[in-house]
Design a protein around this motif. Structure first.
Motif, PDB file in Angstrom:
ATOM      1  N   ASN A   1      27.462 -51.502  21.358  1.00 36.86           N
ATOM      2  CA  ASN A   1      28.526 -50.639  20.839  1.00 36.86           C
ATOM      3  C   ASN A   1      28.031 -49.802  19.666  1.00 36.86           C
ATOM      4  O   ASN A   1      28.304 -48.605  19.582  1.00 36.86           O
ATOM      5  CB  ASN A   1      29.728 -51.474  20.426  1.00 36.86           C
TER       6      ASN A   1
ATOM      7  N   THR B   1      30.210 -40.670  17.465  1.00 40.94           N
ATOM      8  CA  THR B   1      31.659 -40.879  17.511  1.00 40.94           C
ATOM      9  C   THR B   1      32.004 -42.207  16.855  1.00 40.94           C
ATOM     10  O   THR B   1      31.157 -43.079  16.696  1.00 40.94           O
ATOM     11  CB  THR B   1      32.186 -40.896  18.960  1.00 40.94           C
ATOM     12  N   ASP B   2      33.267 -42.346  16.523  1.00 38.64           N
ATOM     13  CA  ASP B   2      33.747 -43.583  15.918  1.00 38.64           C
ATOM     14  C   ASP B   2      34.231 -44.519  17.021  1.00 38.64           C
ATOM     15  O   ASP B   2      35.210 -44.230  17.708  1.00 38.64           O
ATOM     16  CB  ASP B   2      34.889 -43.284  14.948  1.00 38.64           C
ATOM     17  N   THR B   3      33.524 -45.624  17.218  1.00 36.67           N
ATOM     18  CA  THR B   3      33.899 -46.581  18.255  1.00 36.67           C
ATOM     19  C   THR B   3      34.287 -47.926  17.667  1.00 36.67           C
ATOM     20  O   THR B   3      34.164 -48.953  18.325  1.00 36.67           O
ATOM     21  CB  THR B   3      32.746 -46.776  19.266  1.00 36.67           C
ATOM     22  N   THR B   4      34.765 -47.923  16.420  1.00 35.94           N
ATOM     23  CA  THR B   4      35.109 -49.203  15.796  1.00 35.94           C
ATOM     24  C   THR B   4      36.269 -49.884  16.509  1.00 35.94           C
ATOM     25  O   THR B   4      36.365 -51.108  16.463  1.00 35.94           O
ATOM     26  CB  THR B   4      35.473 -49.005  14.317  1.00 35.94           C
TER      27      THR B   4
ATOM     28  N   TYR C   1      34.955 -52.494  19.113  1.00 34.12           N
ATOM     29  CA  TYR C   1      34.108 -53.627  18.739  1.00 34.12           C
ATOM     30  C   TYR C   1      34.582 -54.929  19.374  1.00 34.12           C
ATOM     31  O   TYR C   1      33.780 -55.691  19.906  1.00 34.12           O
ATOM     32  CB  TYR C   1      34.037 -53.802  17.224  1.00 34.12           C
TER      33      TYR C   1
ATOM     34  N   SER D   1      27.606 -45.737  19.576  1.00 33.04           N
ATOM     35  CA  SER D   1      28.275 -45.011  18.497  1.00 33.04           C
ATOM     36  C   SER D   1      27.302 -44.073  17.792  1.00 33.04           C
ATOM     37  O   SER D   1      27.644 -42.932  17.468  1.00 33.04           O
ATOM     38  CB  SER D   1      28.870 -45.995  17.495  1.00 33.04           C
TER      39      SER D   1
END
Length: 65
Positions: free
Chosen positions: A27, A36-39, A42, A31
């Motif tokens: 992940n 990009t924001d892939t929080t 998670y 990211s």
């Protein structure tokens, strides 16, 4: 017999933890590459990593018999 069971439980724990770490690493890598924001993903990636770790452990135990 007890020593073998404890060893198998330890290996299962290692598989689960390693799977979770691998899911998190994938992940984070995606990211970084996509900027990009892939929080929010998670939890899903860690869960899928744990599932893969469990499946790996189960297949190892079935092939060991």
């Amino acid at each position: 017999m007890e020593k073998t069971e404890k060893r198998n439980q330890g290996l299962t724990l290692v598989s689960v933890v390693a799977g979770g770490i691998a899911g998190w690493t994938v992940n984070v890598g995606l990211s970084i590459f996509n900027n990009t924001d892939t929080t929010h993903l998670y939890g899903i990636s860690i869960f899928l990593g744990i599932i893969v770790g469990l499946l790996w452990d189960i297949s190892d135990k079935l092939n060991g018999e």
